[in-house]
Design an enzyme around this catalytic site. Structure first.
Site, PDB file in Angstrom:
ATOM      1  N   ASP A  62       0.883  -1.166   0.000  1.00 31.04           N
ATOM      2  CA  ASP A  62       0.000   0.000   0.000  1.00 31.04           C
ATOM      3  C   ASP A  62       0.927   1.223   0.000  1.00 31.04           C
ATOM      4  OD1 ASP A  62      -3.070   0.824   1.834  1.00 31.04           O
ATOM      5  OD2 ASP A  62      -2.122   1.707   0.068  1.00 31.04           O
ATOM      6  N   ASP A 235      -8.018  -7.460   0.947  1.00 32.20           N
ATOM      7  CA  ASP A 235      -7.022  -7.586   2.023  1.00 32.20           C
ATOM      8  C   ASP A 235      -7.670  -7.125   3.313  1.00 32.20           C
ATOM      9  OD1 ASP A 235      -6.463  -4.457   1.409  1.00 32.20           O
ATOM     10  OD2 ASP A 235      -5.671  -4.991   3.401  1.00 32.20           O
ATOM     11  N   CYS A 273     -11.973 -28.282   7.186  1.00 30.97           N
ATOM     12  CA  CYS A 273     -10.773 -27.503   6.923  1.00 30.97           C
ATOM     13  C   CYS A 273      -9.550 -28.403   6.894  1.00 30.97           C
ATOM     14  CB  CYS A 273     -10.592 -26.429   8.003  1.00 30.97           C
ATOM     15  SG  CYS A 273      -9.141 -25.378   7.738  1.00 30.97           S
ATOM     16  N   CYS A 275      -6.366 -27.201   7.201  1.00 26.22           N
ATOM     17  CA  CYS A 275      -5.177 -26.523   7.753  1.00 26.22           C
ATOM     18  C   CYS A 275      -4.557 -27.378   8.851  1.00 26.22           C
ATOM     19  CB  CYS A 275      -5.547 -25.137   8.291  1.00 26.22           C
ATOM     20  SG  CYS A 275      -6.165 -25.094   9.977  1.00 26.22           S
ATOM     21  N   CYS A 278      -6.550 -27.765  12.064  1.00 32.43           N
ATOM     22  CA  CYS A 278      -7.742 -28.613  11.974  1.00 32.43           C
ATOM     23  C   CYS A 278      -7.389 -30.074  11.746  1.00 32.43           C
ATOM     24  CB  CYS A 278      -8.670 -28.119  10.869  1.00 32.43           C
ATOM     25  SG  CYS A 278      -9.405 -26.532  11.273  1.00 32.43           S
ATOM     26  N   HIS A 304      -5.516 -20.836  10.795  1.00 27.89           N
ATOM     27  CA  HIS A 304      -6.813 -21.391  10.388  1.00 27.89           C
ATOM     28  C   HIS A 304      -7.685 -20.322   9.722  1.00 27.89           C
ATOM     29  CE1 HIS A 304     -10.752 -23.172  10.341  1.00 27.89           C
ATOM     30  NE2 HIS A 304     -11.171 -22.065  10.929  1.00 27.89           N
TER      31      HIS A 304
HETATM   32  O1  LIG Z   1      -8.542   4.491   0.036  1.00 23.35           O
HETATM   33  C1  LIG Z   1      -7.570   3.800   0.382  1.00 23.35           C
HETATM   34  N1  LIG Z   1      -6.348   4.006  -0.163  1.00 23.35           N
HETATM   35  C2  LIG Z   1      -5.259   3.272   0.206  1.00 23.35           C
HETATM   36  N2  LIG Z   1      -5.314   2.312   1.120  1.00 23.35           N
HETATM   37  C3  LIG Z   1      -6.516   2.056   1.744  1.00 23.35           C
HETATM   38  C4  LIG Z   1      -6.581   1.071   2.735  1.00 23.35           C
HETATM   39  C5  LIG Z   1      -7.791   0.820   3.370  1.00 23.35           C
HETATM   40  N3  LIG Z   1      -8.126  -0.028   4.397  1.00 23.35           N
HETATM   41  C6  LIG Z   1      -9.435   0.205   4.631  1.00 23.35           C
HETATM   42  N4  LIG Z   1     -10.142  -0.393   5.581  1.00 23.35           N
HETATM   43  C7  LIG Z   1      -9.464  -1.305   6.495  1.00 23.35           C
HETATM   44  C8  LIG Z   1      -9.803  -0.896   7.884  1.00 23.35           C
HETATM   45  N5  LIG Z   1      -9.258  -1.909   8.751  1.00 23.35           N
HETATM   46  C9  LIG Z   1     -10.338  -2.843   9.138  1.00 23.35           C
HETATM   47  C10 LIG Z   1      -9.839  -3.798  10.206  1.00 23.35           C
HETATM   48  O2  LIG Z   1      -9.209  -3.099  11.274  1.00 23.35           O
HETATM   49  C11 LIG Z   1      -8.147  -2.244  10.868  1.00 23.35           C
HETATM   50  C12 LIG Z   1      -8.624  -1.235   9.883  1.00 23.35           C
HETATM   51  N6  LIG Z   1      -9.968   1.099   3.806  1.00 23.35           N
HETATM   52  C13 LIG Z   1      -8.949   1.543   3.002  1.00 23.35           C
HETATM   53  C14 LIG Z   1      -8.915   2.514   2.013  1.00 23.35           C
HETATM   54  C15 LIG Z   1      -7.685   2.777   1.387  1.00 23.35           C
HETATM   55 ZN   LIG Z   2      -8.454 -25.008   9.865  1.00 21.01          ZN
END
Ligand SMILES: O=c1[nH]cnc2cc3nc(NCCN4CCOCC4)[nH]c3cc12
Ligand SMILES: [Zn+2]
Length: 341
Positions: A62, A235, A273, A275, A278, A304
């Site tokens: 990222d 992701d 599963c 893994c 499991c 898992h």
């Molecule tokens: O516009 C984006 N541009 C570049 N990277 C990102 C990453 C990003 N990640 C999330 N959400 C993930 C939020 N997580 C959920 C679980 O707990 C941690 C935070 N939204 C996102 C938006 C962007």
């Molecule tokens: Zn498993």
């Protein structure tokens, strides 16, 4: 596909061998974290992330903008880029489109992300519009300093949860014809009722023959819904983070391994599963390890949970290929949410 998150160059608690064993295809690492510590030069000295981490890759990085806004202190955004104080040592750091590409080239990921701004949620439409227009100018600056033909840069479509702003971002971004496109600005606190229409609208206007990557998503039900709407790549820290907290993902919903019931259950987390956890452990053993605060427990639950998501997208892919995705999704959801009630 689902990409495990290895923010600091490791998917927390798991070895590359374990990751490959569960079928992980691309691991995500973060420019923001690795540039602050240990610095991209040290990673480059190892020939890039594969040499540094011993995970052969592929990797996706990222671009850092999102992480600055969620982790950096005293951030200042301008046309130039973002200035912030490191959350590690408070030092002043500048991240621009040019610097982000320079770091991502040094880290050596196979897929790199354009440096963008993910607007906060909620935000005024006018702010979101100005932000997406700047993100397009930043995309141009990223492409003009990119030097490595072996790295694929994905543009990121913004526009919040507003169809007209998504349309504007699409119209400005599509002409760059990058090898793939990400849906940004989502999974930032908006409701699913707001997120999924934005996902559906954006995905249907992205090229069919290029990957569509929904950033930061997500929970099992979000993957199935995203796939239904045309998303190819996901992701999220959720499977590993919830695993560390003692929760196991199954087709009957999320199982709290901290509770008392699993302590007596001489059966695996998920009999379907394949893994390591499991195949070798009962819920009773894993519950014991959790109570004893043994480090094998969070490791095995993370393993898992990642395997669960990889299997989930594999099953979805098969269902699509066999032409019965929607019946499969309905059946999966019926069982998954029955377990949750
Ligand atoms: O516009 C984006 N541009 C570049 N990277 C990102 C990453 C990003 N990640 C999330 N959400 C993930 C939020 N997580 C959920 C679980 O707990 C941690 C935070 N939204 C996102 C938006 C962007
Ligand atoms: Zn498993």
């Amino acid at each position: 596909m689902f990409m495990p998150v290895g923010t600091q160059g490791t998917v927390k608690g798991l070895s590359p061998e374990e990751l490959m064993g569960i079928g992980s295809q691309i691991v995500l690492a973060n420019t923001y974290h690795l540039m602050l510590r240990p610095g991209e030069a040290l990673v480059a000295a190892h020939g890039g992330l594969p040499g540094f981490t011993a995970y052969p890759g592929p990797f996706l990085t990222d671009s850092g903008g999102f992480q600055v806004m969620s982790l950096g202190h005293m951030r200042k955004i301008s046309e130039e880029g973002v200035i912030f104080k490191s959350h590690i040592d408070g030092s002043r750091v500048e991240l621009t489109p040019e610097r982000s590409i320079q770091v991502q080239e040094a880290l050596g990921a196979d897929v790199i992300m354009a440096f963008d701004e993910c607007p906060p949620y909620p935000a005024e439409p006018q702010y979101i519009r100005a932000s997406l227009e700047r993100t397009v100018r930043w995309l141009e600056r990223c492409l003009s300093v990119k030097t490595r033909p072996d790295q694929a840069l994905f543009a990121i479509v913004q526009g919040g949860v507003h169809e007209d702003l998504r349309r504007q971002s699409l119209q400005a971004t599509l002409p760059f014809a990058t090898p793939g496109f990400a849906l940004g600005g989502l999974a930032v606190g908006e409701s699913k009722d707001e997120m999924f229409p934005a996902v559906g609208f954006t995905a249907q206007h992205l090229p069919e023959d290029k990957p569509r990557y929904l950033m930061g998503v997500g929970h099992p039900e979000d993957l199935v819904a995203g796939i239904a709407l045309g998303i190819d790549m996901f992701d999220c820290v959720y499977p590993t983070r919830t695993g560390r907290f003692g929760y196991a993902l199954t087709d009957d919903g999320r199982l709290n391994m901290n509770s008392s019931a699993p302590r007596q259950q001489l059966l695996p987390i998920d009999p379907d599963c394949d893994c390591y956890a499991c195949r070798h452990y009962t819920r009773a053993y894993l519950a014991h390890l959790l109570r004893a605060e043994e480090m094998l427990a969070p490791r095995m639950l993370s393993l898992h949970n990642l395997r669960y998501l990889h299997r989930l997208v594999e099953r979805a892919r098969t269902a699509i290929a066999e032409g019965h995705f929607f019946p499969w999704a309905r059946e999966w959801g019926g069982r998954y949410f029955k377990g949750q009630r």
